[in-house]
Design an enzyme around this catalytic site. Structure first.
Site, mmCIF file in Angstrom:
data_model
loop_
_atom_site.group_PDB
_atom_site.id
_atom_site.type_symbol
_atom_site.label_atom_id
_atom_site.label_comp_id
_atom_site.label_asym_id
_atom_site.label_seq_id
_atom_site.Cartn_x
_atom_site.Cartn_y
_atom_site.Cartn_z
ATOM 1 N N HIS A 1 40.308 34.883 42.633
ATOM 2 C CA HIS A 1 40.451 35.155 41.188
ATOM 3 C C HIS A 1 41.486 34.243 40.523
ATOM 4 O O HIS A 1 42.306 34.683 39.729
ATOM 5 C CB HIS A 1 40.778 36.637 40.941
ATOM 6 C CG HIS A 1 39.717 37.546 41.480
ATOM 7 N ND1 HIS A 1 38.476 37.660 40.891
ATOM 8 C CD2 HIS A 1 39.683 38.334 42.588
ATOM 9 C CE1 HIS A 1 37.738 38.502 41.606
ATOM 10 N NE2 HIS A 1 38.436 38.909 42.642
ATOM 11 N N GLN B 1 33.736 35.919 37.153
ATOM 12 C CA GLN B 1 34.656 36.797 37.887
ATOM 13 C C GLN B 1 35.475 36.057 38.950
ATOM 14 O O GLN B 1 36.642 36.365 39.173
ATOM 15 C CB GLN B 1 33.843 37.929 38.537
ATOM 16 C CG GLN B 1 34.676 39.043 39.116
ATOM 17 C CD GLN B 1 34.146 39.527 40.457
ATOM 18 O OE1 GLN B 1 34.016 38.770 41.411
ATOM 19 N NE2 GLN B 1 33.820 40.805 40.527
ATOM 20 N N GLN C 1 37.529 43.720 48.943
ATOM 21 C CA GLN C 1 38.066 43.207 50.207
ATOM 22 C C GLN C 1 39.416 43.840 50.523
ATOM 23 O O GLN C 1 40.239 44.029 49.641
ATOM 24 C CB GLN C 1 38.221 41.687 50.090
ATOM 25 C CG GLN C 1 38.189 40.978 51.417
ATOM 26 C CD GLN C 1 37.818 39.506 51.283
ATOM 27 O OE1 GLN C 1 37.131 39.125 50.360
ATOM 28 N NE2 GLN C 1 38.267 38.687 52.204
ATOM 29 N N ARG D 1 28.516 34.348 48.212
ATOM 30 C CA ARG D 1 29.848 34.391 47.584
ATOM 31 C C ARG D 1 30.933 34.255 48.659
ATOM 32 O O ARG D 1 31.890 33.480 48.510
ATOM 33 C CB ARG D 1 29.998 35.716 46.842
ATOM 34 C CG ARG D 1 31.352 35.966 46.174
ATOM 35 C CD ARG D 1 31.332 37.381 45.588
ATOM 36 N NE ARG D 1 32.464 37.662 44.697
ATOM 37 C CZ ARG D 1 33.583 38.262 45.089
ATOM 38 N NH1 ARG D 1 33.744 38.613 46.351
ATOM 39 N NH2 ARG D 1 34.551 38.508 44.197
ATOM 40 N N SER E 1 36.449 43.699 42.236
ATOM 41 C CA SER E 1 36.154 42.377 42.790
ATOM 42 C C SER E 1 34.788 42.384 43.485
ATOM 43 O O SER E 1 33.765 42.582 42.837
ATOM 44 C CB SER E 1 37.284 41.939 43.729
ATOM 45 O OG SER E 1 37.108 40.609 44.145
ATOM 46 N N LEU E 2 34.759 42.197 44.811
ATOM 47 C CA LEU E 2 33.509 42.277 45.566
ATOM 48 C C LEU E 2 32.736 43.559 45.235
ATOM 49 O O LEU E 2 31.498 43.575 45.180
ATOM 50 C CB LEU E 2 33.846 42.244 47.064
ATOM 51 C CG LEU E 2 32.825 42.870 48.010
ATOM 52 C CD1 LEU E 2 31.621 41.973 48.155
ATOM 53 C CD2 LEU E 2 33.460 43.167 49.347
#
Length: 290
Positions: free
Chosen positions: A196, A245, A10, A114, A89-90
């Site tokens: 996170h 995660q 992102q 998500r 991440s993503l």
């Protein structure tokens, strides 16, 4: 020298992303149209001709970046022959689909689930993130631990660049302490919430249910996962790491270091922007990036 492919998260989005692919590649067009059907709205309209505000909505941003990354990988055909992959991440979902651990359709459904779960968690409690530049990781960790309330390291991006995540007041307090300790910058980011961090627990629970219902396969190459920066090929371990995660930090510095230690000397970023190329170079100047 092994070839590593990396996929952004992102923040890499921009208006117009993916339009060239859609216009010039029949496979890309087919996959984008399939995505519009799966999502139940024309995400391509927002990607190609929306506003920055449209693209900043988490429910749009995450599928948009995923689609751009994965479709780009699929249009490379035989040229795409990864020996290892990783995503920030993503981007980990993009890396898993590109490596064959997840189908395109299932990957998109999980990314959409998500994004919506994270959006809900953000609305439940005001929270934010901040970028910290010019301090040792250990010092940032120590200061976060000393602050009352929730504030934790969230993204270990490269040496001297760490993003923290947590409650608004705790982040503001931490930023003051970090600047007093010698940080070049401690800047609150304009993000929807504390990604996170423990504040994403409601989203983690929701995503766990979606992942449990999804078929995962062994990838064609190791996928280095954010949670522990280790290469994985076991579908069950991959699933558990994906679930963890959301509430755990992205260990990008350690991931790239481990990939290089395992033979990676060439990194190609697939997706919008070149953020990861820059981070890889800051972690190790010797490797090739493109």
């Amino acid at each position: 020298m092994k070839k590593a492919y990396v996929f952004p998260g992102q923040g890499a989005q921009f208006v117009g992303m993916g339009k060239d692919l859609y216009d010039n590649n029949p496979l890309a067009k087919e996959l984008f149209e399939k995505a519009n059907e799966i999502l139940g709205f024309r995400i391509t309209d927002l990607m190609f001709a929306g506003t920055d505000e449209d693209l900043r909505q988490t429910k749009v941003t995450q599928p948009a970046i995923f689609l751009h990354s994965v479709i780009l990988a699929k249009t490379l055909g035989a040229e795409f022959a990864p020996e290892m992959t990783a995503g920030h991440s993503l981007g980990e979902f993009s890396a898993l689909v590109a490596a064959g651990a997840l189908s395109f359709e299932d990957g998109l459904k999980l990314v959409s689930a998500r994004a919506q779960a994270m959006q809900k968690a953000c609305e439940k409690q005001p929270s934010t993130m901040a970028a910290v530049l010019g301090l040792e990781d250990a010092k940032v960790e120590e200061i976060c631990a000393s602050v009352e309330g929730v504030v934790v390291p969230a993204n270990y991006n490269c040496p001297g660049q760490l993003v923290i995540s947590g409650e608004v007041e705790a982040i503001q307090t931490a930023c003051e302490l970090l600047k007093a300790a010698g940080a070049k910058r401690a800047l609150v980011l304009s993000v929807g919430g504390a990604f996170h961090s423990p504040l994403m627990e409601p989203a983690r629970v929701e995503l766990e249910e979606a992942i449990a219902r999804t078929q995962f396969s062994a990838p064609v190459c190791p996928v280095y996962q954010n949670v522990n920066a280790q290469p994985q090929t076991d579908p069950e371990v991959i699933k558990q790491n994906l679930i963890a995660q959301l509430t755990s930090p992205v260990r990008w510095t350690q991931t790239v270091q481990n990939m290089i230690a395992d033979g990676a000397g060439w990194f190609r970023e697939l997706g919008p922007g070149t953020v990861l190329q820059g981070l890889v170079k800051k972690i190790n100047k010797e490797v090739e990036t493109c």
